[in-house]
Design an enzyme around this catalytic site. Structure first.
Site, short mmCIF file in Angstrom:
data_model
loop_
_atom_site.label_atom_id
_atom_site.label_comp_id
_atom_site.label_asym_id
_atom_site.label_seq_id
_atom_site.Cartn_x
_atom_site.Cartn_y
_atom_site.Cartn_z
N LYS A 196 0.78 -0.97 -0.25
CA LYS A 196 0.07 0.05 -0.07
C LYS A 196 0.75 1.06 -0.06
O LYS A 196 1.97 1.18 0.45
CB LYS A 196 -0.83 0.13 1.08
CG LYS A 196 -1.98 -1.11 1.05
CD LYS A 196 -2.92 -0.90 0.03
CE LYS A 196 -4.22 -1.95 -0.10
NZ LYS A 196 -4.23 -2.95 0.39
C1 LIG Z 1 -5.37 -4.23 0.66
C2 LIG Z 1 -6.84 -4.08 0.53
C3 LIG Z 1 -7.77 -4.70 1.76
C4 LIG Z 1 -7.19 -5.43 2.80
O1 LIG Z 1 -6.15 -4.81 3.45
P1 LIG Z 1 -5.16 -5.75 4.37
O2 LIG Z 1 -4.30 -4.67 5.26
O3 LIG Z 1 -4.26 -6.46 3.35
O4 LIG Z 1 -5.87 -6.59 5.16
C5 LIG Z 1 -9.06 -4.44 1.65
N1 LIG Z 1 -9.67 -3.80 0.48
C6 LIG Z 1 -8.92 -3.29 -0.25
C7 LIG Z 1 -9.63 -2.58 -1.53
C8 LIG Z 1 -7.49 -3.35 -0.66
O5 LIG Z 1 -6.61 -3.10 -1.57
#
Ligand SMILES: *Cc1c(COP(=O)(O)O)cnc(C)c1O
Length: 398
Positions: A196
């Protein structure tokens, strides 16, 4: 016609794209300081309150609750909004699986409202059409970092008395009508997973402007305690979903890098928009004009009418990868994801029927994307990306 790199030709792009994450002395020092402080979190807090303050201010929200990851952030937001096992939650099908698994984790049932063709964002008309007496929440996803239509979604949520949760995992810094996303709905949830735009390896954040919702979410993430209660006073069943001080330390340092990185991604995305839309048969995915800031977690584009033109998306991305561009094939539409479908059928005891033709076409035939670190390369590299896409699309026309 130039020979494709996968057939032995010269690749368009030969140097590596920036690796992710980007870090330096700030992160190193911050982590050492945590070690030496002896306060390692999640109840032994020194930096976590600072992170809560900075992150909520950054997103113009009143309350921030750190959590272990973005998936559980959505779960907690749903539960704090009163969603129970068996309740239906409307959400888009073109998203990461966690948007749906966060509901299925405690037996709530995802109902997919198809996305719009141009933006790939959840279509408010389809949301309204999907509402039944079983609907207990709407989860919208700010896909790739583009805001969904929060004005209309909020209006629909209000009209039907439903909570609106923003899955803003990809949308740190995104704005809708000059206001940061995350606390425009009842809850917004973020992810700091390793890919992210702001990362601490893992981690998540929940935002809200509603004090009561904030207290409930806090309680769920803190084994059912209440903020001013005693240590062994548990007012509900909750879980330990706390973040550590190590994560907070890294995140505070990463937030210091965020603005410069965001500007670079936005600038390069603009260049790609200008250049790749000149290629016949390639079209960038649009965002609403109300999206005053796009965080560009992903840069998405489409091979238009790929099927009609006999272009196989997987083959296209194989050839483009050969040219040195780390392109990704993207999601399986969640209404066609058998893990999700099987789980829904098991929970409901019914055959699952939920067609989302626009999302299915995007996922199966047309849409590809570049990850955010590609947008941290140099301006001239964007031109090379255009050349590579151009070369690959022409290779199908021989
Ligand atoms: C990355 C992501 C998540 C989940 O986040 P995690 O921290 O990996 O559990 C949920 N929704 C979207 C759209 C994402 O890109």
């Amino acid at each position: 016609m130039k020979e494709l790199a996968i057939n032995g030709g010269n690749p368009v792009f030969t140097k590596p794209f920036p690796t992710w994450p980007i870090y330096g002395e700030e992160e190193e020092k911050a982590v050492i300081d945590v070690v030496r402080s002896g306060k390692w979190g999640g109840t032994n807090r020194r930096l976590l309150p600072e992170l809560e303050m900075k992150f909520s201010q950054m997103h113009e929200a009143d309350f921030a609750i750190p959590v272990t990851n973005g998936t559980l952030g959505i779960t907690v937001a749903l539960q704090a909004s009163g969603v129970e096992p068996g309740d239906e939650v409307i959400m888009p099908p073109y998203t990461f699986i966690a948007t749906a698994s966060s509901a299925l984790l405690f037996g709530a049932i995802p109902v997919f409202a198809d996305v719009e063709e141009d933006t790939l964002l959840m279509d408010p008309d389809k949301v309204e059409a999907a509402i039944t007496e079983k609907t207990k929440a709407i989860v919208t996803v700010h896909l790739a970092g583009a805001s969904s239509d929060l004005t209309r979604l909020k209006q629909i949520a209000n009209n039907y008395g439903l909570p609106l949760i923003e899955d803003a995992a990809q949308a740190i810094g995104t704005e809708w009508k000059n206001k940061k996303v995350g606390a425009i709905g009842d809850f917004g949830t973020f992810s700091f997973q390793s890919g992210k735009n702001v990362t601490s390896g893992e981690g998540g954040m929940i935002l809200t402007n509603d004090e009561e919702l904030a207290d409930t979410a806090w309680s769920i993430t803190n084994v059912g305690r209440i903020r001013k209660g005693k240590w062994y006073q548990h007012e509900r069943v909750g879980w330990n979903l706390r973040m550590t001080e190590f994560q907070a330390a890294i995140l505070l340092a990463q937030l210091g890098r965020y603005k410069g990185q965001l500007e670079k991604r936005q600038n390069n995305a603009r260049l790609l928009d200008q250049s790749i839309n000149e290629i016949e048969g390639i079209k960038s995915i649009e965002s609403y004009k109300e999206t005053s800031a796009h965080s560009y977690h992903l840069y998405m584009f489409r091979i238009t009418d790929a099927k009609e033109r006999g272009i196989d998306k997987t083959e296209f991305s194989k050839r483009l990868t050969g040219e040195g561009i780390p392109v990704q094939n993207g999601y399986v539409s969640l209404n066609q994801n058998m893990a999700i479908v099987n789980e829904i059928e098991k929970r409901t005891g019914r055959k699952y029927l939920n067609h989302c033709p626009i999302s299915e076409k995007a996922a199966n035939e047309e849409v590809l994307w570049l990850p955010q670190n590609v947008l941290l390369a140099e301006e001239e590299d964007m031109t090379k990306i255009k050349f590579a896409i151009d070369k690959v699309i022409h290779s199908f026309q021989r």
